[in-house]
Write a protein that holds these residues in place. Structure first.
Motif, PDB file in Angstrom:
ATOM      1  N   SER A  19       0.840  -1.192   0.000  1.00 23.36           N
ATOM      2  CA  SER A  19       0.000   0.000   0.000  1.00 23.36           C
ATOM      3  C   SER A  19       0.878   1.246   0.000  1.00 23.36           C
ATOM      4  CB  SER A  19      -0.907   0.008   1.226  1.00 23.36           C
ATOM      5  OG  SER A  19      -0.140   0.251   2.380  1.00 23.36           O
ATOM      6  N   LEU A  20       0.280   2.361  -0.317  1.00 21.95           N
ATOM      7  CA  LEU A  20       1.004   3.628  -0.345  1.00 21.95           C
ATOM      8  C   LEU A  20       1.599   3.940   1.020  1.00 21.95           C
ATOM      9  CD1 LEU A  20       1.774   6.261  -1.791  1.00 21.95           C
ATOM     10  CD2 LEU A  20      -0.430   7.185  -1.087  1.00 21.95           C
ATOM     11  N   TRP A  21       0.836   3.726   2.099  1.00 26.59           N
ATOM     12  CA  TRP A  21       1.324   4.032   3.451  1.00 26.59           C
ATOM     13  C   TRP A  21       2.516   3.164   3.831  1.00 26.59           C
ATOM     14  CZ3 TRP A  21       0.212   8.403   5.433  1.00 26.59           C
ATOM     15  CH2 TRP A  21      -0.990   9.013   5.123  1.00 26.59           C
ATOM     16  N   SER A  22       2.457   1.850   3.449  1.00 31.97           N
ATOM     17  CA  SER A  22       3.583   0.989   3.804  1.00 31.97           C
ATOM     18  C   SER A  22       4.830   1.388   3.036  1.00 31.97           C
ATOM     19  CB  SER A  22       3.234  -0.484   3.575  1.00 31.97           C
ATOM     20  OG  SER A  22       3.020  -0.725   2.198  1.00 31.97           O
ATOM     21  N   MET A  23       4.654   1.834   1.774  1.00 33.01           N
ATOM     22  CA  MET A  23       5.825   2.288   1.018  1.00 33.01           C
ATOM     23  C   MET A  23       6.399   3.562   1.627  1.00 33.01           C
ATOM     24  SD  MET A  23       5.006   1.488  -3.008  1.00 33.01           S
ATOM     25  CE  MET A  23       3.996   2.918  -3.186  1.00 33.01           C
ATOM     26  N   LEU A  24       5.539   4.482   2.046  1.00 27.05           N
ATOM     27  CA  LEU A  24       6.019   5.741   2.624  1.00 27.05           C
ATOM     28  C   LEU A  24       6.774   5.515   3.923  1.00 27.05           C
ATOM     29  CD1 LEU A  24       3.103   8.268   2.069  1.00 27.05           C
ATOM     30  CD2 LEU A  24       5.373   8.320   1.070  1.00 27.05           C
ATOM     31  N   PHE A  25       6.251   4.666   4.789  1.00 25.10           N
ATOM     32  CA  PHE A  25       6.847   4.519   6.106  1.00 25.10           C
ATOM     33  C   PHE A  25       7.997   3.520   6.140  1.00 25.10           C
ATOM     34  CE2 PHE A  25       2.954   6.699   7.195  1.00 25.10           C
ATOM     35  CZ  PHE A  25       3.481   7.700   7.972  1.00 25.10           C
ATOM     36  N   GLN A  26       8.445   3.039   4.980  1.00 29.37           N
ATOM     37  CA  GLN A  26       9.670   2.262   4.929  1.00 29.37           C
ATOM     38  C   GLN A  26      10.868   3.198   4.808  1.00 29.37           C
ATOM     39  OE1 GLN A  26       9.223  -0.494   1.707  1.00 29.37           O
ATOM     40  NE2 GLN A  26       7.840  -1.833   2.837  1.00 29.37           N
ATOM     41  N   SER A  27      10.618   4.448   4.609  1.00 24.59           N
ATOM     42  CA  SER A  27      11.687   5.428   4.418  1.00 24.59           C
ATOM     43  C   SER A  27      11.864   6.290   5.667  1.00 24.59           C
ATOM     44  CB  SER A  27      11.319   6.328   3.226  1.00 24.59           C
ATOM     45  OG  SER A  27      12.134   7.468   3.202  1.00 24.59           O
ATOM     46  N   ARG A  28      13.119   6.569   6.005  1.00 26.71           N
ATOM     47  CA  ARG A  28      13.391   7.459   7.142  1.00 26.71           C
ATOM     48  C   ARG A  28      12.929   8.886   6.841  1.00 26.71           C
ATOM     49  NH1 ARG A  28      19.477   6.227   8.688  1.00 26.71           N
ATOM     50  NH2 ARG A  28      19.439   4.423   7.370  1.00 26.71           N
ATOM     51  N   TRP A  29      12.938   9.221   5.575  1.00 34.03           N
ATOM     52  CA  TRP A  29      12.498  10.565   5.188  1.00 34.03           C
ATOM     53  C   TRP A  29      11.044  10.775   5.550  1.00 34.03           C
ATOM     54  CZ3 TRP A  29      15.862  14.143   3.961  1.00 34.03           C
ATOM     55  CH2 TRP A  29      17.102  13.758   3.487  1.00 34.03           C
ATOM     56  N   ALA A  30      10.255   9.736   5.420  1.00 37.05           N
ATOM     57  CA  ALA A  30       8.836   9.862   5.741  1.00 37.05           C
ATOM     58  C   ALA A  30       8.647  10.162   7.221  1.00 37.05           C
ATOM     59  CB  ALA A  30       8.103   8.588   5.359  1.00 37.05           C
ATOM     60  N   TYR A  31       9.406   9.472   8.070  1.00 36.80           N
ATOM     61  CA  TYR A  31       9.305   9.745   9.502  1.00 36.80           C
ATOM     62  C   TYR A  31       9.740  11.175   9.817  1.00 36.80           C
ATOM     63  CZ  TYR A  31       8.362   4.854  10.510  1.00 36.80           C
ATOM     64  OH  TYR A  31       7.786   3.623  10.574  1.00 36.80           O
ATOM     65  N   GLY A  32      10.786  11.628   9.143  1.00 36.27           N
ATOM     66  CA  GLY A  32      11.242  13.006   9.332  1.00 36.27           C
ATOM     67  C   GLY A  32      10.203  14.015   8.886  1.00 36.27           C
ATOM     68  N   ALA A  33       9.560  13.734   7.757  1.00 35.06           N
ATOM     69  CA  ALA A  33       8.536  14.644   7.244  1.00 35.06           C
ATOM     70  C   ALA A  33       7.344  14.712   8.193  1.00 35.06           C
ATOM     71  CB  ALA A  33       8.086  14.202   5.856  1.00 35.06           C
ATOM     72  N   VAL A  34       6.935  13.565   8.715  1.00 35.42           N
ATOM     73  CA  VAL A  34       5.819  13.544   9.661  1.00 35.42           C
ATOM     74  C   VAL A  34       6.195  14.301  10.931  1.00 35.42           C
ATOM     75  CG1 VAL A  34       4.439  12.047  11.148  1.00 35.42           C
ATOM     76  CG2 VAL A  34       4.762  11.465   8.748  1.00 35.42           C
ATOM     77  N   ALA A  35       7.423  14.099  11.422  1.00 32.01           N
ATOM     78  CA  ALA A  35       7.869  14.807  12.627  1.00 32.01           C
ATOM     79  C   ALA A  35       7.924  16.316  12.378  1.00 32.01           C
ATOM     80  CB  ALA A  35       9.237  14.285  13.059  1.00 32.01           C
ATOM     81  N   ALA A  36       8.419  16.712  11.207  1.00 33.38           N
ATOM     82  CA  ALA A  36       8.488  18.142  10.883  1.00 33.38           C
ATOM     83  C   ALA A  36       7.090  18.752  10.813  1.00 33.38           C
ATOM     84  CB  ALA A  36       9.226  18.344   9.565  1.00 33.38           C
ATOM     85  N   CYS A  37       6.156  18.043  10.215  1.00 30.04           N
ATOM     86  CA  CYS A  37       4.781  18.550  10.141  1.00 30.04           C
ATOM     87  C   CYS A  37       4.181  18.701  11.532  1.00 30.04           C
ATOM     88  CB  CYS A  37       3.914  17.620   9.293  1.00 30.04           C
ATOM     89  SG  CYS A  37       4.266  17.726   7.536  1.00 30.04           S
ATOM     90  N   CYS A  38       4.454  17.727  12.389  1.00 29.48           N
ATOM     91  CA  CYS A  38       3.944  17.811  13.764  1.00 29.48           C
ATOM     92  C   CYS A  38       4.550  19.010  14.494  1.00 29.48           C
ATOM     93  CB  CYS A  38       4.249  16.523  14.524  1.00 29.48           C
ATOM     94  SG  CYS A  38       3.259  15.127  13.954  1.00 29.48           S
ATOM     95  N   LEU A  39       5.847  19.252  14.298  1.00 29.94           N
ATOM     96  CA  LEU A  39       6.484  20.403  14.943  1.00 29.94           C
ATOM     97  C   LEU A  39       5.928  21.724  14.436  1.00 29.94           C
ATOM     98  CD1 LEU A  39      10.211  19.303  15.176  1.00 29.94           C
ATOM     99  CD2 LEU A  39       8.635  19.725  17.061  1.00 29.94           C
ATOM    100  N   VAL A  40       5.696  21.806  13.147  1.00 30.45           N
ATOM    101  CA  VAL A  40       5.140  23.041  12.584  1.00 30.45           C
ATOM    102  C   VAL A  40       3.747  23.294  13.153  1.00 30.45           C
ATOM    103  CG1 VAL A  40       4.245  24.061  10.446  1.00 30.45           C
ATOM    104  CG2 VAL A  40       6.513  23.033  10.492  1.00 30.45           C
ATOM    105  N   MET A  41       2.935  22.261  13.210  1.00 30.97           N
ATOM    106  CA  MET A  41       1.579  22.425  13.748  1.00 30.97           C
ATOM    107  C   MET A  41       1.621  22.802  15.227  1.00 30.97           C
ATOM    108  SD  MET A  41      -0.472  22.089  11.282  1.00 30.97           S
ATOM    109  CE  MET A  41      -2.041  21.898  12.102  1.00 30.97           C
ATOM    110  N   LEU A  42       2.517  22.185  15.985  1.00 33.42           N
ATOM    111  CA  LEU A  42       2.629  22.491  17.407  1.00 33.42           C
ATOM    112  C   LEU A  42       3.107  23.923  17.619  1.00 33.42           C
ATOM    113  CD1 LEU A  42       2.413  21.329  20.278  1.00 33.42           C
ATOM    114  CD2 LEU A  42       4.821  20.716  20.093  1.00 33.42           C
TER     115      LEU A  42
END
Length: 166
Positions: free
Chosen positions: A33-56
């Motif tokens: 699935s698209l989600w499993s492909m995205l979360f196999q990458s460290r970049w995806a985790y970084g992008a999610v963390a960055a988005c969370c920081l921006v929102m916070l």
């Protein structure tokens, strides 16, 4: 007619079974699935963390923003006098060859007498003290009228109305 249609469908269905039986030896993995492909990458985790920081930070920004500061700068030349209406409703009258700098926040009103002499008619606001700094000293008032004169050796404070703390 119904019986004949049912027999045709049964033949098609049994043909499908034989086709599936032929492929049963090959193991087919389901497409990722698209989600499993995205979360196999460290970049995806970084992008999610960055988005969370921006929102916070966007959510917490009003709590930590620097207070609003209103500043002003007033100068008179030799032989000149000037009356300045300050943003809080106070009035500063600068005598000849004088300089003041103002910095007003929600907590206090600060004036720096850098040179010369100024008469202050302070608007009453007990929540924001009015402080004049001159020659390393501070004069504080809440709602009063006073003069501060800065010379090379000393400062002179003359209170014409109310009280000040020196």
């Amino acid at each position: 007619q119904h019986a004949q249609a049912l027999k045709q469908l049964q033949l098609i269905w049994s043909d499908m079974d034989s086709l599936l039986h032929d492929f049963s030896g090959a193991t087919a993995e389901p497409a990722p699935s698209l989600w499993s492909m995205l979360f196999q990458s460290r970049w995806a985790y970084g992008a999610v963390a960055a988005c969370c920081l921006v929102m916070l930070s966007w959510w917490l920004a009003p709590l930590y923003m620097a207070p609003e500061v209103e500043t002003g700068f007033y100068v008179t030349q030799v032989g000149q006098q000037h009356t300045a209406s300050l943003r809080d409703g106070s009035v500063a009258t600068l005598n000849t060859d004088s300089i003041i700098e103002t910095e007003f926040t929600d907590a206090q009103r600060v004036v720096r007498l850098l040179r010369g002499e100024a008469l202050f008619d302070v608007a009453h606001d007990p929540q924001r003290p009015f402080i004049v700094y001159a020659g390393g000293r501070a004069v504080q008032a809440i709602g009063t009228k006073f003069v501060v004169r800065l010379t090379s050796e000393k400062i002179l404070v003359t209170v014409t109305e109310g009280k000040v703390q020196f």
